[in-house]
Write an enzyme that holds these catalytic residues in place. Sequence first.
Site, PDB file in Angstrom:
ATOM      1  CG  ASP A   8      -0.341   0.175   2.542  1.00  0.00           C
ATOM      2  OD1 ASP A   8       0.907   0.347   2.622  1.00  0.00           O
ATOM      3  OD2 ASP A   8      -1.077   0.172   3.541  1.00  0.00           O
ATOM      4  CG  HIS A   9      -0.538   4.788   1.685  1.00  0.00           C
ATOM      5  ND1 HIS A   9      -1.637   3.957   1.882  1.00  0.00           N
ATOM      6  CD2 HIS A   9      -0.329   5.414   2.865  1.00  0.00           C
ATOM      7  CE1 HIS A   9      -2.069   4.093   3.122  1.00  0.00           C
ATOM      8  NE2 HIS A   9      -1.301   4.972   3.734  1.00  0.00           N
ATOM      9  CB  CYS A  65       1.108  -2.153   4.729  1.00  0.00           C
ATOM     10  SG  CYS A  65       0.851  -3.169   6.199  1.00  0.00           S
ATOM     11  CB  THR A  67       2.564  -2.242  11.007  1.00  0.00           C
ATOM     12  OG1 THR A  67       1.269  -2.653  10.545  1.00  0.00           O
ATOM     13  CG2 THR A  67       2.508  -0.854  11.623  1.00  0.00           C
ATOM     14  CG  HIS A  98       9.886 -24.890  12.000  1.00  0.00           C
ATOM     15  ND1 HIS A  98      10.104 -24.802  13.359  1.00  0.00           N
ATOM     16  CD2 HIS A  98      11.027 -25.378  11.475  1.00  0.00           C
ATOM     17  CE1 HIS A  98      11.333 -25.217  13.634  1.00  0.00           C
ATOM     18  NE2 HIS A  98      11.915 -25.565  12.497  1.00  0.00           N
ATOM     19  CG  HIS A 133       8.045 -28.620  10.858  1.00  0.00           C
ATOM     20  ND1 HIS A 133       7.866 -28.064  12.106  1.00  0.00           N
ATOM     21  CD2 HIS A 133       9.354 -28.961  10.787  1.00  0.00           C
ATOM     22  CE1 HIS A 133       9.014 -28.051  12.750  1.00  0.00           C
ATOM     23  NE2 HIS A 133       9.934 -28.602  11.974  1.00  0.00           N
TER      24      HIS A 133
END
Length: 148
Positions: A8-9, A65, A67, A98, A133
């Site tokens: 995103d921006h 993004c 975060t 995993h 796994h």
Amino acid sequence: MKVAIASDHGGNQLREEIKNLLDELEISYEDFGCNCTTSVDYPDYALPVAKKVASGEFDRGILICGTGIGMSISANKVKGIRCALVHDVFTARVTREHNDSNVLAMGERVIGPGLAREIAKTWLTSDFEGGRHAIRIGKITEYEEQNN
């Protein structure tokens, strides 16, 4: 390997860094945007990438993004996606080994370009270990099949 990438921006600059890395590693990719600095909605970019990976059109996806949180939440709504939000090299490796993650999410406001490149390179070059796994991933897949 074929990678779908989007941001995103809030992730534009880091997306360009990762595209440079993909070029250096000679990994084929398609950029799904965004190409703007004005505010956009991260699901509009995360969901198309996740759908392309889930369909098998792309082997893996990378989403960025501010975060990484919004992108990872959105991508994980798509059946068959195991998107990992990663901000260090150790978890980049382990989520491939995993968890067989097929989408990587990162936050431009959380990590710098050098670390992001290390994370992406580690994630792109690490393999799923299988074994115990695979049993765990199978349980997730079984749940998805029964509840979608």
